[in-house]
Design an enzyme around this catalytic site. Structure first.
Site, mmCIF file in Angstrom:
data_model
loop_
_atom_site.group_PDB
_atom_site.id
_atom_site.type_symbol
_atom_site.label_atom_id
_atom_site.label_comp_id
_atom_site.label_asym_id
_atom_site.label_seq_id
_atom_site.Cartn_x
_atom_site.Cartn_y
_atom_site.Cartn_z
ATOM 1 N N GLU A 23 -5.161 8.817 11.053
ATOM 2 C CA GLU A 23 -5.671 8.884 9.674
ATOM 3 C C GLU A 23 -6.178 7.539 9.171
ATOM 4 O OE1 GLU A 23 -3.605 12.534 10.450
ATOM 5 O OE2 GLU A 23 -2.985 10.433 10.727
ATOM 6 N N HIS A 70 4.364 18.529 5.649
ATOM 7 C CA HIS A 70 3.393 19.614 5.659
ATOM 8 C C HIS A 70 3.383 20.376 4.333
ATOM 9 C CE1 HIS A 70 4.088 18.833 9.919
ATOM 10 N NE2 HIS A 70 2.977 19.493 10.207
#
Length: 345
Positions: free
Chosen positions: A60, A129
């Protein structure tokens, strides 16, 4: 008008933005051949090619660093973060570089990067998540932060975010990806409601209920349930989390005299605190009761079997409405009989 799911509406918004502007490109993990974990980018690589829809390594910080460089060279990159908790790896790039560059160069350099992040819980996933990181980014000057709740906003606000010269953090409520609604995918941005404007999605006179993203639908259900008990609840979808449309919220509270703020993120230093404080400052003489916050708990996101206790549901929102109406004391007994003074505690 076409009936689309929220995920398909996002896809339509991306396709229209890429068609209209050749500098728009999409980057992320598994977004090309796979079409993304949630298939939001499905078919875009076939249509626009591998140079504009780029499958990236699982890094990321590298994805955001690349996007910043592309924006510096005149592109409008749209980054997909696969899951909400994964964005923290790129926090330095977002906060130290992306948010600062325009001010650092006195406006000479703009970085029109859009960061798409599926957020919040309700899908039975683990920590990293199912998180709600909006407070981190709303606290960061130089970023715009938006959260969509309907398919039409998904298509239109995404296009507005991409066209914006400021960096935009774009939150998508993952458990609402299958929500269906009517969408005008070709709506001209000049005719659309401004990206920073809140919207009254249900009119009411007794209580103002403010929320965003995944909980807008739950708030509307709470308004219907409250009406069966003779209570008229006005529901406001913030849409923009930074800047916040405080004027629209305040105008509602001046009529109703009562405020309940609902969000999935933890209560401590959450977005609800800012809204409650601002309403208290602007509407003190109109308030009939202290503002109430209904939030996630101040704990790491729990395992799937416990997430129903973490995410505000219909009963907890109605409890907040009862509290602000004085039907239930603000200091009430919790489920185990212990004293509880905070709805989110």
């Amino acid at each position: 008008m076409t009936t689309l799911t929220l995920a398909k509406a996002l896809n339509a918004g991306l396709r229209r933005a890429m068609t209209d502007d050749p500098t728009v490109m999409v980057l992320g993990e598994d977004i090309g051949r796979l079409g993304g974990v949630y298939r939001v980018t499905d078919g875009l690589q076939d249509e626009f090619g591998t140079r504009r829809v780029v499958d990236t390594p699982l890094a990321e910080s590298g994805i955001l660093g690349t996007a910043i460089g592309l924006a510096y060279r005149g592109y409008r990159p749209v980054v997909e973060i696969q899951f909400d908790g994964f964005v923290y790896v790129a926090f330095d790039q977002i906060v130290s570089q992306l948010a600062k560059m325009r001010r650092r160069t006195n406006g000479a350099v703009t970085l029109p990067v859009t960061i798409r992040i599926p957020v919040a819980g309700g899908i039975g996933a683990a920590e990293h998540h199912s998180e709600s990181p909006e407070a981190y980014f709303a606290h960061t000057a130089g970023l715009r932060v938006v959260s969509v709740a309907t398919p039409q906003d998904a298509a239109t606000v995404l296009r507005q975010a991409i066209a914006c010269d400021d960096p935009v953090v774009f939150f998508e409520p993952k458990r609402r990806y299958h929500l269906k609604g009517e969408v005008d995918a070709d709506l001209a941005l000049a005719d659309a409601e401004p990206m920073g404007a809140a919207r009254v999605v249900a009119a009411g006179d007794d209580v103002t209920l403010v929320t965003f993203g995944s909980l807008v639908g739950t708030a509307l259900d709470a308004a219907v349930a409250a009406s069966d008990d003779g209570v008229s609840v006005e529901v406001i979808d913030l849409r923009s989390l930074s800047p916040i449309d405080h004027e629209r919220v305040a105008a509602s509270v001046r009529r109703t005299g009562r405020l309940v703020v609902v969000h999935e993120g933890p209560r401590n230093v959450g977005l609800g605190a800012e809204i409650a404080a601002t309403v208290t400052e602007r509407c003190f003489d109109f308030l009939e009761a202290p503002p109430v916050r209904v939030t996630g708990h101040d704990v790491p996101y729990p395992p799937a079997r416990l997430e129903t206790h973490q995410v505000p549901d219909l009963d907890r929102i109605l409890d907040g409405v009862d509290r602000v109406l004085g039907r239930v004391p603000l200091a009430a007994a919790g489920p185990a009989g212990a004293a509880r003074t905070e709805v989110g505690a």
